[in-house]
Write an enzyme that holds these catalytic residues in place. Structure first.
Site, PDB file in Angstrom:
ATOM      1  N   ASP A 103       0.842  -1.200   0.000  1.00 57.89           N
ATOM      2  CA  ASP A 103       0.000   0.000   0.000  1.00 57.89           C
ATOM      3  C   ASP A 103       0.876   1.248   0.000  1.00 57.89           C
ATOM      4  O   ASP A 103       2.037   1.204   0.428  1.00 57.89           O
ATOM      5  CB  ASP A 103      -0.885   0.037   1.257  1.00 57.89           C
ATOM      6  CG  ASP A 103      -1.887  -1.107   1.282  1.00 57.89           C
ATOM      7  OD1 ASP A 103      -2.185  -1.673   0.212  1.00 57.89           O
ATOM      8  OD2 ASP A 103      -2.354  -1.428   2.397  1.00 57.89           O
TER       9      ASP A 103
HETATM   10  N1  URA Z   1      -1.381  -5.788   4.105  1.00 57.53           N
HETATM   11  C1  URA Z   1      -1.834  -4.512   4.059  1.00 57.53           C
HETATM   12  O1  URA Z   1      -2.837  -4.202   4.663  1.00 57.53           O
HETATM   13  N2  URA Z   1      -1.132  -3.628   3.352  1.00 57.53           N
HETATM   14  C2  URA Z   1       0.009  -3.920   2.672  1.00 57.53           C
HETATM   15  O2  URA Z   1       0.606  -3.038   2.050  1.00 57.53           O
HETATM   16  C3  URA Z   1       0.451  -5.237   2.733  1.00 57.53           C
HETATM   17  C4  URA Z   1      -0.251  -6.163   3.445  1.00 57.53           C
END
Ligand code: URA
Length: 243
Positions: A103
């Protein structure tokens, strides 16, 4: 392989550019000046030089990045910088792409490569390659969370996660944890904690398969994988059971 393809892949210019430059006699193959860009050369057997410099040909590139927040794990984005924008120009002719996604507000281990086959294997939902995250959680993480994560969590869309391994490093108003998951659903870690009424406030990936983040890399820094690390990553696909 055509000489202009080899040199093009290594960033020495387009087919058209190379045709032009080579007329000046700047390219040698096995010590002989070559002026025809279309000849076929085996890059593993022959010594190729441009302006007296040896060209070390490689087809694939594998980069280990410590992804910072505020950049997108994609090759292009209209509104934000991407992880590709962080790379030096010399890597761009390889056309690397991120192996999976983190993310925008997640930091940590991200592999950039142009090896589509390996990427496909590592990301295959059938392979269950472990991914380990370090996180800060707003709320007290407890043994109930460990048990629930071990059993599998039903997410907001009804999907039941595979068993995952939660380790509490420090429990308090803000808890510090490590979590290993064996799949990669959208926002998975955040959504798993949400179902327990807790919010992830900091998230960093620290391992993927047997490959670990190099803690010497500052945020936004990267380097090529060593041969040993590449073998660890490749080995992860055979160490994990297929469905
Ligand atoms: N889980 C999440 O919530 N975000 C990420 O970037 C990776 C795993």
């Amino acid at each position: 392989m055509r000489l202009d393809k080899i040199l093009g892949n290594m960033g020495y210019g387009s087919r058209k550019d190379l045709k032009k430059y080579m007329k000046y006699g700047i390219v040698k193959v096995d010590g002989e000046v070559v002026k025809k860009s279309s000849i076929h050369v085996d890059p593993d057997e022959s010594i190729i030089e441009v302006n007296g410099e040896r060209v070390e040909y490689k087809e694939y590139i594998y980069i280990l990045m410590n992804k910072p927040v505020d950049v997108i794990s994609a090759t292009y984005d209209r509104n934000h910088s991407t992880v590709i924008d962080l790379l030096e120009e010399k890597y761009l002719p390889f056309e690397p792409f991120p192996m999976g996604r983190l993310d925008i507000d997640t930091e940590g281990l991200l592999i950039l490569t142009n090896d589509g086959k390996l990427s496909h294997e590592i990301l295959s939902p059938k392979k269950h390659i472990p991914k380990t995250y370090y996180a800060h959680i707003d709320g007290e993480v407890n043994d109930g969370d460990i048990a629930a994560f071990r059993k599998g969590i039903v997410l907001d869309d009804g999907y039941e996660t595979l068993a995952s391994d939660l380790i509490i490093i420090e429990s308090g108003d803000i808890s510090k944890i490590q979590l290993t998951i064996y799949e990669g659903k959208f926002h998975q870690v955040k959504r798993m904690f949400e179902t327990r009424g807790k919010k992830v406030i900091y998230l960093k990936r620290i391992a993927m398969g047997d490959l670990k983040l190099d803690e010497n890399l500052e945020l936004g820094e990267y380097r090529e994988l060593t041969n040993e690390e590449l073998e660890l990553l490749k080995g992860s696909t055979s160490n994990c059971k297929d469905d």
